[in-house]
Design a protein around this motif. Structure first.
Motif, short mmCIF file in Angstrom:
data_model
loop_
_atom_site.label_atom_id
_atom_site.label_comp_id
_atom_site.label_asym_id
_atom_site.label_seq_id
_atom_site.Cartn_x
_atom_site.Cartn_y
_atom_site.Cartn_z
N VAL A 292 85.34 59.61 88.05
CA VAL A 292 85.59 58.44 88.90
C VAL A 292 84.99 57.20 88.26
N SER A 293 83.77 57.33 87.72
CA SER A 293 83.11 56.19 87.06
C SER A 293 83.90 55.71 85.85
N ASP A 294 84.33 56.66 85.01
CA ASP A 294 85.14 56.30 83.83
C ASP A 294 86.45 55.66 84.27
N GLY A 295 87.03 56.20 85.34
CA GLY A 295 88.29 55.67 85.83
C GLY A 295 88.15 54.25 86.35
N ILE A 296 87.06 53.99 87.06
CA ILE A 296 86.82 52.64 87.57
C ILE A 296 86.66 51.65 86.42
N ASN A 297 85.89 52.05 85.41
CA ASN A 297 85.69 51.17 84.24
C ASN A 297 87.02 50.84 83.58
N ARG A 298 87.87 51.85 83.41
CA ARG A 298 89.16 51.63 82.75
C ARG A 298 90.07 50.78 83.63
N PHE A 299 90.03 51.02 84.93
CA PHE A 299 90.85 50.24 85.85
C PHE A 299 90.44 48.77 85.82
N VAL A 300 89.15 48.51 85.81
CA VAL A 300 88.66 47.12 85.81
C VAL A 300 89.08 46.41 84.53
N VAL A 301 89.05 47.11 83.40
CA VAL A 301 89.53 46.53 82.13
C VAL A 301 90.99 46.12 82.27
N GLY A 302 91.80 47.01 82.82
CA GLY A 302 93.23 46.70 83.00
C GLY A 302 93.44 45.55 83.96
N LEU A 303 92.66 45.51 85.03
CA LEU A 303 92.77 44.42 86.01
C LEU A 303 92.45 43.08 85.36
N ALA A 304 91.40 43.05 84.54
CA ALA A 304 91.03 41.82 83.84
C ALA A 304 92.14 41.38 82.88
N LYS A 305 92.72 42.34 82.16
CA LYS A 305 93.84 42.02 81.26
C LYS A 305 94.99 41.37 82.02
N LYS A 306 95.31 41.99 83.17
CA LYS A 306 96.46 41.52 83.93
C LYS A 306 96.22 40.15 84.56
N VAL A 307 95.10 40.01 85.29
CA VAL A 307 94.88 38.81 86.10
C VAL A 307 94.32 37.66 85.27
N MET A 308 93.37 37.94 84.39
CA MET A 308 92.67 36.88 83.68
C MET A 308 93.38 36.43 82.40
N ILE A 309 94.28 37.29 81.89
CA ILE A 309 94.97 36.92 80.65
C ILE A 309 96.48 36.86 80.85
N ALA A 310 97.10 37.96 81.29
CA ALA A 310 98.56 38.01 81.38
C ALA A 310 99.11 36.98 82.35
N ASN A 311 98.52 36.86 83.53
CA ASN A 311 99.02 35.90 84.51
C ASN A 311 98.90 34.46 84.02
N VAL A 312 97.78 34.15 83.38
CA VAL A 312 97.57 32.80 82.86
C VAL A 312 98.58 32.50 81.75
N ALA A 313 98.72 33.45 80.81
CA ALA A 313 99.67 33.28 79.71
C ALA A 313 101.10 33.17 80.24
N GLY A 314 101.41 33.95 81.28
CA GLY A 314 102.75 33.94 81.84
C GLY A 314 103.14 32.60 82.43
N GLU A 315 102.20 31.93 83.06
CA GLU A 315 102.50 30.61 83.61
C GLU A 315 102.78 29.61 82.50
N PHE A 316 102.02 29.69 81.43
CA PHE A 316 102.27 28.80 80.28
C PHE A 316 103.64 29.10 79.67
N ALA A 317 103.94 30.40 79.50
CA ALA A 317 105.23 30.78 78.90
C ALA A 317 106.39 30.27 79.73
N ALA A 318 106.32 30.45 81.04
CA ALA A 318 107.40 30.01 81.93
C ALA A 318 107.55 28.49 81.90
N GLN A 319 106.42 27.79 81.80
CA GLN A 319 106.45 26.33 81.80
C GLN A 319 107.29 25.78 80.66
N TYR A 320 107.18 26.40 79.49
CA TYR A 320 107.89 25.88 78.32
C TYR A 320 109.21 26.61 78.05
N MET A 321 109.24 27.92 78.21
CA MET A 321 110.45 28.67 77.87
C MET A 321 111.53 28.56 78.93
#
Length: 466
Positions: free
Chosen positions: A185-214
């Motif tokens: 469970v501990s390992d799973g939480i750590n991996r889940f949090v990494v994925g959440l950070a990738k999605k919310v803190m990087i992918a969502n931000v990059a996606g708004e920039f991409a949509a703005q120009y493309m």
């Protein structure tokens, strides 16, 4: 429902874990996972549960039939029946409109185009159930006798709607004998949090920039803006999909399942061949094992086999010509690398090979992004200075300057640097202070992601549409 959703984070998942670990019997735990998985899947469109259940029933009974008649023509007939039904459902719901549109265009007809909304995750769970039937036929797994256990395998919400593609052979033992403990469970939480950070803190931000120009008027954007837009999409699609895979793998660990890795830092590759060994690994291995090798692989009709696999890779991603062109584009490059390019790339300095790969990938993502091929051509012209668009303007310079630290962090996060630093820390065997620091970092990431989710409604998952 999506993983990067406050309802999922603060109600659905905690409630699922609480009830799951409240039971001692394996049967009750399995039933809990099935119920929660069906609720998760039904959240967007309850009707498609019927299709999921039907697909599960089809392959459950086909598996039993194939095993009962193993080694006879009836077993092969059962396999063919499973393939036809599964692919028939996929074609009907995902590709029928595309097929009708092209028939109308080619033959100048006006056939009524069927209108089906795309069942979420149909491409993923269709391939999972197909792999099960094929593996039972080949004798690599035994047919599952319990329908509930088979339904749990198919419907597990961790990977149901956007992968990775989990084969039955990889979780067969865990369905019966999985280990559920604090460490997992501990390992799973750590991996889940990494994925959440990738999605919310990087992918969502990059996606708004991409949509703005493309998504803007292509006649008015500058060459630098076009490059910035496609680079942002390049960042978005990696962190969106790999983030989802990380969260799926983490969720699996929380409940005692081990899913295969789906990404291995693809942007550090130095050839297209290497890139596709690192990108969407579960899909690549599926086509390799169930299509490419059975067709003859490198031994017989290699060109034809590559074209078939890459055509299927393209069309799997969507019912549009740009996806077919995108698949054949990479198939052509992989073939050229096999013939001579790979030997040439090995002789070049590594940074040149790396630049080559990134350029190939960026062109590929341009084809992937626009369903209109005219827009693809127009955007590529802008990228390479073949249009009348201006080179740059002050606004894009300000955007890049204001976000330079985030851009650098996103680039670093797409490399193994963070993983190696984490490994170095783990090798030193963390004491209680170090473990507490990890918990603090996880909590900080969750709070930051929650804040960003509450403040911003932009939260798409790109691979849901596939």
């Amino acid at each position: 429902m999506v993983f990067s959703n406050t309802l999922f984070l603060y109600l659905f998942l905690p409630l699922n874990l609480f009830i799951y670990y409240g039971f001692k019997s394996r049967k009750a735990k399995n039933l809990t996972l099935i119920i929660f998985s069906l609720i998760f899947y039904a959240w967007g469109e309850p009707l498609w549960i019927v299709l999921l259940l039907f697909s599960s029933l089809v392959d459950y009974y086909h598996g039993l039939f194939i095993e009962r008649h193993r080694g006879t023509k009836l077993a092969k007939l059962g396999l063919i029946s499973s393939i036809i039904i599964n692919l028939g459902l996929l074609i009907t719901f995902k590709y029928s409109a595309f097929i009708y549109e092209n028939i109308n265009m080619i033959f100048n007809l006006s056939l009524e185009i069927p209108k089906f909304s795309l069942p979420i995750g149909i491409s993923f769970y269709t391939f999972q159930t197909l792999s099960y039937s094929i593996d039972v036929y080949k004798g690599e797994v035994k047919a599952q006798r319990s329908f509930l256990k088979f339904l749990m395998y198919v419907s597990l919400y961790h990977q149901l709607v956007a992968g990775p593609i989990v084969r039955y052979v990889d979780v067969e033992d865990e369905i019966e004998n999985r280990v559920s403990n604090i460490s997992n469970v501990s390992d799973g939480i750590n991996r889940f949090v990494v994925g959440l950070a990738k999605k919310v803190m990087i992918a969502n931000v990059a996606g708004e920039f991409a949509a703005q120009y493309m998504n803007s008027n292509l006649q008015s954007i500058t060459m630098v803006e076009a490059w910035f837009g496609i680079i942002m999409f390049t960042i978005q699609i990696y962190f969106d999909f790999s983030g989802y895979s990380d969260m799926a793998i983490g969720l699996g660990k929380m409940f005692g399942f081990t899913y295969m890795e789906n990404f291995n830092y693809p942007y550090i590759s130095k050839s297209a061949t290497e890139f596709w060994r690192r990108w969407h690994i579960s899909l690549g291995s599926f086509f390799r094992d169930y299509v490419y090798i059975p067709l003859g692989g490198n031994r017989k009709n290699m060109i034809l086999n590559l074209l078939v696999v890459w055509f299927l890779t393209g069309i799997w991603h969507g019912a549009s010509w740009n996806f077919i062109v995108w698949g054949l584009y990479f198939g052509t490059i992989v073939y050229l690398e096999k013939k001579f390019l790979i030997n040439l790339l090995k002789k070049l300095p590594k940074f040149i090979s790396h630049i080559y790969l990134l350029l190939i990938v960026i062109i590929g993502w341009t084809i992937f992004y626009f369903t209109d091929m005219n827009s693809v051509v127009e955007y590529l012209k802008i990228l390479f200075g073949l249009s009348n668009n201006a080179f740059s303007n002050s606004e894009i310079g300000l955007v890049i300057t204001n976000n330079i630290y985030w851009i650098v962090l996103a680039i670093i996060a797409s490399t193994p640097i963070v993983k190696k630093l984490k490994q170095m820390i783990n090798d030193k065997k963390l004491d209680y202070i170090g473990q507490a620091a990890c918990v603090f970092i996880n909590v900080l990431i969750i709070i930051t992601c929650t804040s960003m989710l509450v403040e911003n409604s932009y939260n798409p998952f790109l691979y849901f549409r596939f």
